[in-house]
Each structure stands twice: as C-alpha cells, then as structure tokens.
Design an enzyme around this catalytic site. Structure first.
Site, PDB file in Angstrom:
ATOM      1  N   TYR A  56     161.230  82.723  21.941  1.00 28.38           N
ATOM      2  CA  TYR A  56     161.881  81.450  22.224  1.00 28.38           C
ATOM      3  C   TYR A  56     162.938  81.696  23.393  1.00 28.38           C
ATOM      4  CZ  TYR A  56     159.953  78.904  18.086  1.00 28.38           C
ATOM      5  OH  TYR A  56     159.286  78.535  17.251  1.00 28.38           O
ATOM      6  N   ARG A  59     161.076  80.610  26.252  1.00 24.32           N
ATOM      7  CA  ARG A  59     161.222  79.228  26.091  1.00 24.32           C
ATOM      8  C   ARG A  59     162.378  78.379  26.694  1.00 24.32           C
ATOM      9  NH1 ARG A  59     157.369  80.985  25.044  1.00 24.32           N
ATOM     10  NH2 ARG A  59     157.110  80.527  27.214  1.00 24.32           N
ATOM     11  N   ASN A  90     160.625  66.423  20.320  1.00 25.60           N
ATOM     12  CA  ASN A  90     160.890  67.553  21.089  1.00 25.60           C
ATOM     13  C   ASN A  90     162.316  68.582  21.158  1.00 25.60           C
ATOM     14  OD1 ASN A  90     158.807  66.477  22.436  1.00 25.60           O
ATOM     15  ND2 ASN A  90     160.035  65.164  23.904  1.00 25.60           N
ATOM     16  N   VAL A  91     162.111  69.872  21.287  1.00 24.17           N
ATOM     17  CA  VAL A  91     163.124  70.755  20.987  1.00 24.17           C
ATOM     18  C   VAL A  91     164.051  70.891  22.289  1.00 24.17           C
ATOM     19  CG1 VAL A  91     162.197  71.711  19.128  1.00 24.17           C
ATOM     20  CG2 VAL A  91     161.879  72.905  21.193  1.00 24.17           C
ATOM     21  N   ASP A  92     163.550  70.404  23.432  1.00 20.72           N
ATOM     22  CA  ASP A  92     164.228  70.603  24.595  1.00 20.72           C
ATOM     23  C   ASP A  92     165.424  69.748  24.544  1.00 20.72           C
ATOM     24  OD1 ASP A  92     163.612  68.033  25.932  1.00 20.72           O
ATOM     25  OD2 ASP A  92     161.701  68.975  25.929  1.00 20.72           O
ATOM     26  N   HIS A 107     162.814  68.137  15.148  1.00 23.08           N
ATOM     27  CA  HIS A 107     162.095  69.448  14.832  1.00 23.08           C
ATOM     28  C   HIS A 107     163.063  70.836  15.550  1.00 23.08           C
ATOM     29  CE1 HIS A 107     158.121  67.171  14.872  1.00 23.08           C
ATOM     30  NE2 HIS A 107     158.502  67.234  13.926  1.00 23.08           N
ATOM     31  N   GLY A 173     155.089  59.047  24.697  1.00 26.63           N
ATOM     32  CA  GLY A 173     154.627  60.530  24.809  1.00 26.63           C
ATOM     33  C   GLY A 173     154.432  61.072  23.675  1.00 26.63           C
ATOM     34  N   SER A 175     150.967  60.874  20.671  1.00 30.07           N
ATOM     35  CA  SER A 175     149.789  60.244  20.214  1.00 30.07           C
ATOM     36  C   SER A 175     149.825  59.919  18.371  1.00 30.07           C
ATOM     37  CB  SER A 175     148.631  61.155  20.386  1.00 30.07           C
ATOM     38  OG  SER A 175     148.781  62.568  20.027  1.00 30.07           O
TER      39      SER A 175
END
Length: 234
Positions: A56, A59, A90-92, A107, A173, A175
């Site tokens: 992480y 990341r 998303n975690v960003d 998340h 973004g 599916s």
C-alpha cells in the site's frame, strides 16, 4: 429558486484507470503482480503485515503522481447544477482532488490508516508511508484504512440511503460485478433515470426502461452525459 435535483453517482475503477491507476481486476487474481490473498485480506495481514504495508505504500506513492481526469472534473462541475453525491468503489482521492465536495468511499481510503484495535480510530497519512511500529492512541499497530476481501462494507448502509433518495443516478467506470456495491442500482426508486457510462454494458436484472447505456470510457461518456443532463433536467 428551486432546489437542485439530487444526482447520485456510483463510480468504479474505470474512472481512475484513465488517470493511470491500475486495479486488481486488470489481471486474474493479481494486483500489480501480487496475489490478492497476500495483500488484500485480513489473513494476509496476519501472515505478513510488512508485505501489506509495503504494497500500500507503493500504491500511495504511485497515486501521488496521478491527476484527476476529465471525468472527475465533470462530476465536480455538475455541482453547479445538481446536488451531487458520489459513492465510489475507488480508494484513491481523485474525486476530492477534482473538487467534488461529497464523496463516500465504500472500500476505504488509501491515504488514511486505522487502528487494528478500534476501527473508528482513523488517521490521515502524511505523504505515502505507513510503517510497522506506527501506532494508534491505544497503542495498537495502524493498518491501511481499506476494506479487504472477507470484511464487512460498513459504508453500504449510508450508500443505500443515498441511492434511495436519488432523483438521477449515474454509474460510471464500473461493470457492476463487485458486490455489494453493484446492488446499489436496485435501491434507486422506480422511474428514476439511470445512466450507465462504461465501454461494456453490464448485466442488469429487472426492467431497464429507465436505464440509458453510454458505451464509452469515462472521460468521453461523461462529456456526452453532462450535455444531456443540463439540456434535459434543468
């Protein structure tokens, strides 16, 4: 002046991919060459916390070089016209950096850590590094503030409430294959228009009478959708 319509957005990996951020779904069971079981599960953390921290940290370091793209910026711009609430898988932090004011992370958040003893103790990470020995105020090791596989998704409760209040719902973004997040579309009230922006048309059970599919990547599709929303709903 009438109140702004409530626009709820569910965003996924596809919107961040255009900013150069890879996700674990890019390859089968791997995330940047690492096994998901090793770096994104409680069991992996117990086995080798240093490996998880290193993963992480990398990341985070990569994320600092990424910039919000046109799709992120359009969602922020839509706040001029609508009451926009983003629910992201998303975690960003690209939605926030683009200027979006209301962002709920299903998340977890890459740039935050949390106590291994008391999950409500959450801290901002300065820079990109979290180390063994970094502890919370109770003296327990800090871990990434990420919802790992095999863990509950605590923010689903407020996310469901947001979906239930939507007057317009956008999926961008994603599916719609990662549950429980994908199930949020089924909490949107009947007859509320749903717009799905993704190169692939996701499977959606039930009536799609009020669903519009825009089969484009996020940057292209959101530019098209912005014009449509302003023209038809203002």
């Amino acid at each position: 002046m009438s109140a702004k319509k409530k626009l709820v957005v569910l965003s996924g990996a596809g919107i961040s991919a255009e900013s150069g951020i890879k996700t674990f779904r890019d390859s089968d069971g791997l995330w940047e060459g690492y096994s998901i079981e090793d770096v994104a599960t409680p069991e992996g953390w117990r086995r080798n916390p240093q490996l998880v921290l290193d993963f992480y940290n990398e990341r985070r370091k990569q994320g600092l070089t990424a910039e919000p793209n046109a799709a992120h910026l359009i969602l922020a711009e839509l706040e001029k016209y609508f009451d926009v609430q983003i629910i992201t898988q998303n975690v960003d932090n690209l939605h926030e950096r683009a200027g979006s004011k209301k962002v709920l992370h299903l998340h977890g958040e890459l740039y935050k850590s949390r106590s291994t003893k008391e999950p409500s103790l959450v801290y901002d990470i300065e820079g990109w590094e979290l180390k063994l020995g970094d502890k919370c105020e109770l003296g327990s090791q800090l871990r990434p503030n990420i919802v790992w596989f095999h863990e509950e998704v605590p923010m689903m409760v407020p996310a469901v409430e947001m979906a239930e209040q939507a007057e317009i719902f956008i999926v961008v973004g994603t599916s719609l294959v990662v549950y429980p997040a994908a199930g949020l579309v089924y909490y949107v009230p009947p007859r509320v228009p749903i717009f799905v922006v993704d190169p692939k048309t996701p499977e959606m059970s039930g009536s799609t009478k009020y669903v519009t599919f825009i089969q484009e990547k996020a940057t292209v599709g959101m530019a098209m959708l912005k014009e449509k929303l302003i023209k038809e709903y203002l």
